[in-house]
Scaffold this active site. Sequence first.
Site, mmCIF file in Angstrom:
data_model
loop_
_atom_site.group_PDB
_atom_site.id
_atom_site.type_symbol
_atom_site.label_atom_id
_atom_site.label_comp_id
_atom_site.label_asym_id
_atom_site.label_seq_id
_atom_site.Cartn_x
_atom_site.Cartn_y
_atom_site.Cartn_z
ATOM 1 C CE LYS A 1 -19.292 -30.597 1.119
ATOM 2 N NZ LYS A 1 -19.720 -30.511 2.524
ATOM 3 C CB VAL A 2 -15.920 -35.235 -5.267
ATOM 4 C CG1 VAL A 2 -17.089 -35.950 -5.929
ATOM 5 C CG2 VAL A 2 -15.540 -33.983 -6.038
#
Length: 218
Positions: A83-84
Amino acid sequence: MEFFLDTADVTEVEALLPTGLIDGITTNPTLIAKSGRKWKEVVKEMCALVDGPISVEVAALDYETMIKEGRALAAINEKIAVKVPLTPAGLRVCKELSDDDHMVNVTLCFSPLQALLTAKAGATFVSPFVGRLDDIGINGMDLIKDIQEIYENYPNLCTNVLAASIRHPQHVLEAAKAGADVITLPPKIMRQLYQHPLTDLGIEAFVNDWASTGQTIL
Ligand code: E4P
């Protein structure tokens, strides 16, 4: 529509997995902090339990550290969706990890154009935050609809719309009607989806009427 659980609480995952309706998990730094546990232990336990994507968020904001963190997370298990955040560095990391066939979930999406960039960066998931837009007086579900419309115009884009920041069952209904690919649900809302007062009343009547017959099935 796939159902993910939005939690870092392994006990809740264990409790809800037997429903057979859970397709994955999303976590974030706030949920990890709330669990009071070491992130790696939580993630490893989730990976052992769940057959499906498990989103785990990077901590760094700069590209150099974020790509190292992303690769370290992806190396833990192939179920992990890195997750960015939706920033230039986050989308750069997204592109690189996606090109290397890792799953990426781009989080904190608040506009359709951010979602377009995300799809061009090859993300597996884009996470539009419905509830947080509602909180500031903007209709969060309109964002889901706008993203769906844009993505449908370009069938070569393969990013899944993951409706996030879900606050109540009405959000689930509206996201399903809008065609969101995935929704991530706090455990409490997952349980609420089963409930209807007429179901409870109906069960009560059937139980009483069946008892009055004095019969058994087994
Ligand atoms: C999930 O991926 C998001 O981090 C989460 O749904 C955010 O929810 P919140 O706005 O209730 O914190």
